[in-house]
Design a protein around this motif. Sequence first.
Motif, PDB file in Angstrom:
ATOM      1  N   LEU A 209     -99.685  -8.343  22.488  1.00 47.59           N
ATOM      2  CA  LEU A 209     -98.370  -7.728  22.299  1.00 47.59           C
ATOM      3  C   LEU A 209     -97.249  -8.733  22.541  1.00 47.59           C
ATOM      4  O   LEU A 209     -96.228  -8.725  21.840  1.00 47.59           O
ATOM      5  CB  LEU A 209     -98.219  -6.537  23.239  1.00 47.59           C
ATOM      6  CG  LEU A 209     -99.158  -5.355  22.948  1.00 47.59           C
ATOM      7  CD1 LEU A 209     -98.991  -4.258  23.986  1.00 47.59           C
ATOM      8  CD2 LEU A 209     -98.914  -4.798  21.552  1.00 47.59           C
ATOM      9  N   GLN A 251     -94.275  -0.629  22.046  1.00 48.05           N
ATOM     10  CA  GLN A 251     -95.603  -1.222  22.159  1.00 48.05           C
ATOM     11  C   GLN A 251     -96.455  -0.369  23.085  1.00 48.05           C
ATOM     12  O   GLN A 251     -96.000   0.073  24.144  1.00 48.05           O
ATOM     13  CB  GLN A 251     -95.517  -2.655  22.677  1.00 48.05           C
ATOM     14  CG  GLN A 251     -94.827  -3.593  21.699  1.00 48.05           C
ATOM     15  CD  GLN A 251     -94.880  -5.045  22.139  1.00 48.05           C
ATOM     16  OE1 GLN A 251     -94.724  -5.357  23.314  1.00 48.05           O
ATOM     17  NE2 GLN A 251     -95.110  -5.948  21.205  1.00 48.05           N
ATOM     18  N   ALA A 273     -97.444  -4.706  32.777  1.00 45.00           N
ATOM     19  CA  ALA A 273     -97.133  -3.991  31.531  1.00 45.00           C
ATOM     20  C   ALA A 273     -95.881  -3.142  31.696  1.00 45.00           C
ATOM     21  O   ALA A 273     -95.049  -3.057  30.785  1.00 45.00           O
ATOM     22  CB  ALA A 273     -98.327  -3.121  31.128  1.00 45.00           C
ATOM     23  N   VAL A 278     -94.298  -1.861  28.254  1.00 49.82           N
ATOM     24  CA  VAL A 278     -95.473  -1.473  27.472  1.00 49.82           C
ATOM     25  C   VAL A 278     -96.122  -0.264  28.131  1.00 49.82           C
ATOM     26  O   VAL A 278     -96.453  -0.299  29.319  1.00 49.82           O
ATOM     27  CB  VAL A 278     -96.492  -2.628  27.386  1.00 49.82           C
ATOM     28  CG1 VAL A 278     -97.754  -2.169  26.655  1.00 49.82           C
ATOM     29  CG2 VAL A 278     -95.869  -3.828  26.677  1.00 49.82           C
TER      30      VAL A 278
END
Length: 395
Positions: A209, A251, A273, A278
Amino acid sequence: MSPVVEAIRDLAQDAETKDVLTLFEEVVIAREDLLWLLVLVPLAAAAYIWAARQRRRGLASLGSPVLVERLVGSVNHASRVVAAVVSVLSVMLLCAGLLRVQYGGETTIVPATGLDIVLAVDYSKSMLARDVYPSRSERLAAELQRFLDEADRRGDRVGLVVFAGAARGLPVSRDARVLKLYLDKADPRTENPGGTAIGKALKLALTFLIDARRAAAAGPEGGPTRSFPKEGKDAKDGKAIEDIPPSESDQVVILLTDGEDTVSRPLEVAAEAAKLGVRIYTVGIGSKSGEPIQKFDAEGNPDGFVTDEQGNYLMTRVDDATLKDIAKTTGGDFVLVEPDKFGLDKVSEWIRDLSKGQREDTVTAHREEGYAFLVIPALLLLALSLALPERKKGP
């Protein structure tokens, strides 16, 4: 979005994003910037008229009308007129062909921007448990094929991470066919080393990502990339992610596993994350009561079940507490996929809701090109003009 576009979108979605175009059946011109070419048509006609006048003046300057009549008596004047008319028509048709006249066609729903999704799929030996027919891994592979088809229709970019004790995979892309082939080759019996390294899988998913963000920020010219925040003191202080650009689209990581992490620390990666924005959606696979772990020989054939030093069967069960913590840390969600309700419908629902919140679909019309109906007659007319006789047949 206008009511007309919304109406077309609804019709296209009912037909799996494609529908016969009924609103725009009229003929359109794709290259309106070339309309000036039509000026060549009267210019060609004027050129023929000017040439005919010059020819008559030249003949008149020869002197005796009787002698001139004898010289041009065999000329087929009718053929010359027909050739001029046919040539002008061919020029007109060629110019119209260059304008790219289009008609009919189809409408297609095209997302303005899709999601970036990485599927992190557990292929450890515990996924060979047969509490789901024919096994957890085989049933999951079939569900993932369906999920990839839906993601392709939505316009999402999807990456894939397959993991056991180590993680490997493919970066995000729009080519669902490659991901399907990769899944077809994956087999828990061949994944080495053993174990369930959820942390390593999530770290590789974040790598993909972040690479997608850097590629988008670099643009067509490209630029330097550093896939994942470096480890150590800087990573703990939060300095390692400061040079990572923001994402142009949402994402998501979808983690599919039984949750029994044996070799890594997934909650630490989940915290990273969360800093990157994310979301991680976790899917627990299997039963809470537990199933024995099957083992296989060197040729991949069943060879009993895994036991401990005392000869007791080792059981695999869903660690839903860890999976819930991972999802909660990143603002995601958790769902338990039980043997009697094995499907990824809930996951698809999450993704659809997330997609609706960040973008609007647009409608594009793919029309049929009509230049062939103009260019081919133009070439035939040119051939006819060349084939017309310039002289009359003798007596």
